[in-house]
Design a protein around this motif. Structure first.
Motif, PDB file in Angstrom:
ATOM      1  N   MET A  73       6.834   1.205  13.740  1.00 37.44           N
ATOM      2  CA  MET A  73       7.207   2.425  13.032  1.00 37.44           C
ATOM      3  C   MET A  73       7.796   2.095  11.656  1.00 37.44           C
ATOM      4  N   VAL A  74       8.634   1.057  11.594  1.00 35.59           N
ATOM      5  CA  VAL A  74       9.225   0.639  10.318  1.00 35.59           C
ATOM      6  C   VAL A  74       8.135   0.140   9.380  1.00 35.59           C
ATOM      7  N   GLU A  79       4.745   0.711   4.574  1.00 34.39           N
ATOM      8  CA  GLU A  79       3.404   0.895   3.996  1.00 34.39           C
ATOM      9  C   GLU A  79       3.309   2.188   3.203  1.00 34.39           C
ATOM     10  N   LYS A  80       3.989   3.219   3.671  1.00 35.71           N
ATOM     11  CA  LYS A  80       3.985   4.516   2.992  1.00 35.71           C
ATOM     12  C   LYS A  80       4.962   4.573   1.821  1.00 35.71           C
ATOM     13  N   GLY A  81       5.726   3.497   1.612  1.00 34.99           N
ATOM     14  CA  GLY A  81       6.684   3.456   0.517  1.00 34.99           C
ATOM     15  C   GLY A  81       7.990   4.166   0.829  1.00 34.99           C
ATOM     16  N   GLU A  82       8.237   4.469   2.087  1.00 38.99           N
ATOM     17  CA  GLU A  82       9.446   5.192   2.478  1.00 38.99           C
ATOM     18  C   GLU A  82      10.631   4.269   2.729  1.00 38.99           C
ATOM     19  N   LEU A  83      10.373   2.982   2.988  1.00 47.43           N
ATOM     20  CA  LEU A  83      11.435   2.011   3.259  1.00 47.43           C
ATOM     21  C   LEU A  83      11.205   0.747   2.448  1.00 47.43           C
ATOM     22  N   GLN A  87      14.743  -5.144   3.497  1.00 45.39           N
ATOM     23  CA  GLN A  87      15.653  -4.893   4.618  1.00 45.39           C
ATOM     24  C   GLN A  87      14.993  -5.293   5.932  1.00 45.39           C
ATOM     25  N   PHE A  88      13.717  -4.976   6.079  1.00 48.69           N
ATOM     26  CA  PHE A  88      12.992  -5.350   7.295  1.00 48.69           C
ATOM     27  C   PHE A  88      12.945  -6.872   7.438  1.00 48.69           C
ATOM     28  N   ILE A  89      12.686  -7.560   6.358  1.00 47.32           N
ATOM     29  CA  ILE A  89      12.644  -9.027   6.377  1.00 47.32           C
ATOM     30  C   ILE A  89      14.004  -9.584   6.804  1.00 47.32           C
TER      31      ILE A  89
END
Length: 115
Positions: A73-74, A79-83, A87-89
């Motif tokens: 989900m993240v 991919e959609k540029g929302e996050l 931070q995920f890394i």
């Protein structure tokens, strides 16, 4: 992994898991083809070792199917540029350190080791 997503209650996470094909015949077939000769030659010993490993990690973070759904989900939101991907890394690096520590702290029973 056939029923990996069954324990996930959140519908969005279930959808994320179904979209990546965890536990589907399509994802299992290449693994079975690759390892079937080795499994046949090792026979029962392979199954026993697999069950032992499962017994050791089934309650650990590394076996958390829901986390895989959350990551999907993240990644979709990144991919959609929302996050922000950074931070995920950072979260993945933290998770990797946690599971490594958790796995290294396991007490693995030693059976009939010749001296």
């Amino acid at each position: 992994m056939k029923n990996a997503g069954r324990s996930v209650e959140n519908k969005e996470e279930q959808k994320a898991l179904s979209n990546i094909g965890i536990g589907t015949p399509a994802t299992r077939a290449p693994l079975l083809k690759r390892y079937s000769a080795e499994t046949i030659s090792l026979g029962k010993a392979k199954s026993e070792k697999g069950l032992q490993v499962y017994g050791l990690v089934k309650d650990k973070k590394i076996a958390n199917v829901q986390m895989t759904a959350e990551w999907e989900m993240v990644l979709d939101r990144i991919e959609k540029g929302e996050l922000n991907a950074n931070q995920f890394i950072n979260d993945i690096q933290h998770y990797t350190a946690e599971i490594t520590s958790e796995l290294l702290s396991l007490s693995i029973p030693q059976e009939n080791i010749p001296h």
